[in-house]
Motif scaffolding. Structure first.
Motif, mmCIF file in Angstrom:
data_model
loop_
_atom_site.group_PDB
_atom_site.id
_atom_site.type_symbol
_atom_site.label_atom_id
_atom_site.label_comp_id
_atom_site.label_asym_id
_atom_site.label_seq_id
_atom_site.Cartn_x
_atom_site.Cartn_y
_atom_site.Cartn_z
ATOM 1 N N GLN A 4 0.576 -1.102 0.005
ATOM 2 C CA GLN A 4 0.131 0.063 -0.101
ATOM 3 C C GLN A 4 1.066 1.450 -0.003
ATOM 4 O O GLN A 4 0.564 2.295 -0.764
ATOM 5 N N LYS A 5 1.723 1.409 0.731
ATOM 6 C CA LYS A 5 2.835 2.405 0.943
ATOM 7 C C LYS A 5 3.488 2.675 -0.703
ATOM 8 O O LYS A 5 3.543 3.733 -1.027
ATOM 9 N N LEU A 6 3.925 1.511 -1.233
ATOM 10 C CA LEU A 6 4.444 1.599 -2.419
ATOM 11 C C LEU A 6 3.355 2.301 -3.609
ATOM 12 O O LEU A 6 3.823 2.959 -4.296
ATOM 13 N N GLN A 7 2.018 1.675 -3.501
ATOM 14 C CA GLN A 7 1.321 2.105 -4.343
ATOM 15 C C GLN A 7 1.013 3.542 -4.211
ATOM 16 O O GLN A 7 0.861 4.448 -5.120
ATOM 17 N N ASP A 8 0.669 3.843 -3.046
ATOM 18 C CA ASP A 8 0.492 5.426 -2.574
ATOM 19 C C ASP A 8 1.777 6.398 -2.885
ATOM 20 O O ASP A 8 1.430 7.464 -3.515
ATOM 21 N N GLY A 9 2.711 5.764 -2.568
ATOM 22 C CA GLY A 9 3.942 6.691 -3.051
ATOM 23 C C GLY A 9 4.321 6.703 -4.450
ATOM 24 O O GLY A 9 4.688 7.717 -4.777
ATOM 25 N N LYS A 10 4.032 5.792 -5.380
ATOM 26 C CA LYS A 10 3.884 5.946 -6.840
ATOM 27 C C LYS A 10 3.020 6.939 -7.279
ATOM 28 O O LYS A 10 3.368 7.886 -8.215
ATOM 29 N N THR A 11 1.673 6.859 -6.677
ATOM 30 C CA THR A 11 0.812 7.842 -7.277
ATOM 31 C C THR A 11 1.319 9.142 -6.946
ATOM 32 O O THR A 11 1.246 10.405 -7.584
ATOM 33 N N GLN A 12 1.783 9.389 -5.709
ATOM 34 C CA GLN A 12 2.417 10.597 -5.300
ATOM 35 C C GLN A 12 3.564 11.232 -6.094
ATOM 36 O O GLN A 12 3.437 12.328 -6.318
ATOM 37 N N MET A 13 4.623 10.329 -6.265
ATOM 38 C CA MET A 13 5.640 10.442 -6.938
ATOM 39 C C MET A 13 5.420 10.993 -8.560
ATOM 40 O O MET A 13 5.706 11.947 -9.052
ATOM 41 N N LEU B 116 9.508 5.311 -14.090
ATOM 42 C CA LEU B 116 9.535 5.203 -12.564
ATOM 43 C C LEU B 116 8.194 4.420 -12.222
ATOM 44 O O LEU B 116 8.284 3.774 -11.181
ATOM 45 N N GLU B 117 6.997 4.380 -13.117
ATOM 46 C CA GLU B 117 5.900 3.553 -12.431
ATOM 47 C C GLU B 117 6.444 2.142 -12.662
ATOM 48 O O GLU B 117 5.956 1.440 -11.908
ATOM 49 N N THR B 118 7.016 1.770 -13.831
ATOM 50 C CA THR B 118 7.353 0.403 -14.265
ATOM 51 C C THR B 118 8.299 -0.194 -12.896
ATOM 52 O O THR B 118 8.053 -1.414 -12.437
ATOM 53 N N SER B 119 9.306 0.553 -12.301
ATOM 54 C CA SER B 119 10.108 0.319 -11.388
ATOM 55 C C SER B 119 9.452 -0.202 -10.181
ATOM 56 O O SER B 119 9.863 -1.056 -9.423
ATOM 57 N N ILE B 120 8.498 0.781 -9.573
ATOM 58 C CA ILE B 120 7.928 0.597 -8.571
ATOM 59 C C ILE B 120 7.013 -0.696 -8.573
ATOM 60 O O ILE B 120 6.701 -1.448 -7.677
ATOM 61 N N ASP B 121 6.345 -0.941 -9.905
ATOM 62 C CA ASP B 121 5.263 -1.865 -10.021
ATOM 63 C C ASP B 121 6.045 -3.201 -10.198
ATOM 64 O O ASP B 121 5.344 -4.150 -9.706
ATOM 65 N N LYS B 122 7.449 -3.374 -10.215
ATOM 66 C CA LYS B 122 8.123 -4.298 -10.462
ATOM 67 C C LYS B 122 8.463 -5.080 -9.002
ATOM 68 O O LYS B 122 8.077 -6.252 -8.463
ATOM 69 N N VAL B 123 8.692 -4.080 -7.914
ATOM 70 C CA VAL B 123 8.632 -4.350 -6.626
ATOM 71 C C VAL B 123 7.410 -4.934 -5.868
ATOM 72 O O VAL B 123 7.310 -5.805 -5.271
ATOM 73 N N ILE B 124 6.251 -4.206 -6.437
ATOM 74 C CA ILE B 124 4.977 -4.525 -6.036
ATOM 75 C C ILE B 124 4.748 -6.024 -6.306
ATOM 76 O O ILE B 124 4.203 -6.875 -5.468
ATOM 77 N N SER B 125 4.970 -6.348 -7.753
ATOM 78 C CA SER B 125 4.791 -7.767 -8.193
ATOM 79 C C SER B 125 5.775 -8.653 -7.618
ATOM 80 O O SER B 125 5.015 -9.753 -6.923
#
Length: 237
Positions: free
Chosen positions: A128-137, A181-190
């Motif tokens: 959730q923190k990663l999703q929120d952080g991605k949206t904010q970034m 940026l979005e792809t990098s964070i999504d990879k960690v979430i995956s």
């Protein structure tokens, strides 16, 4: 002295005063603008290195070196830079959390298994923190968000134009960089989602596995195959 001559001298003095004030204002404007460009040059040099502490940025963004309408521009731009990089450092800290790398280890299996209450909670909260952080970034590099900082300080068109010049690279950031940026964070979430599958698998099969000699051992080959399948998904992610 003739009246006409006196009037001529007065007009001449007024012109000199006006020219003097205009010259001072031009010089002052140039000086204030130079101060802003210099201080932002220092911020750009610091942040582009990628190797700096947030305290160093806070030191440079906490003081205003210009005055008048230029102070509004400087304040807005420094507030934006501070907020942007503060969020970036939050994300960096989150992504470098060593606990994330220890979820699928024998040590964690022994400590938190077989129910993995803390592990499941950590994964849920971190995703959730990663999703929120991605949206904010991603929000920080949207033009409306960038403009909101100067619009909160002034509606002067010259000030707004200067502010936009200072932050042109952020305003004009290519879509490919945003996507990166979005792809990098999504990879960690995956990755976390796959690890969550592993943990759920271990909970569902509690009593059919144990940790011995720093390794996880299963009662059947079928369970071993399923477990290794998860690890393969992680390796090719």
């Amino acid at each position: 002295m003739k009246k006409g001559a006196i009037i001529g001298i007065v007009i001449g003095l007024v012109v000199l005063v006006i020219v003097g004030v205009g010259g001072y204002m031009f010089f002052n404007d140039a000086t204030q603008k130079a101060k802003i460009l210099e201080t932002f040059g220092e911020i750009e040099e610091l942040t582009k290195s990628g190797d700096f502490e947030i305290a160093q940025l806070e030191e440079k963004t906490s003081t205003i070196v210009s005055s008048g309408k230029y102070a509004n521009v400087e304040k807005a731009a420094k507030n934006y830079a501070h907020d942007l990089f503060s969020k970036a450092f939050e994300m960096k800290s989150l992504l470098e959390d060593q606990k994330m790398a220890q979820l699928l280890t024998a040590s964690n299996y022994e400590t938190d298994g077989p129910e993995f209450v803390e592990t499941k909670k950590y994964i849920t909260e971190t995703k959730q923190k990663l999703q929120d952080g991605k949206t904010q970034m991603l929000g920080f590099v949207e033009e409306d968000k960038i403009n909101s900082y100067i619009e909160a300080e002034t509606n002067d068109s010259y000030s707004i134009d200067l502010y936009r010049q200072l932050l042109a690279e952020d305003i004009e950031m290519p879509e490919s960089e945003k996507k990166g940026l979005e792809t990098s964070i999504d990879k960690v979430i995956s990755m976390l989602e796959i690890e969550e599958e592993v943990i759920n698998f271990l909970v569902e099969n509690k009593g059919k596995w144990r940790v011995q000699g720093g390794q996880i051992l299963f009662e059947t080959n079928s369970l071993v195959t399923q477990y290794n399948g998860f690890l393969t998904k992680l390796r090719i992610l």
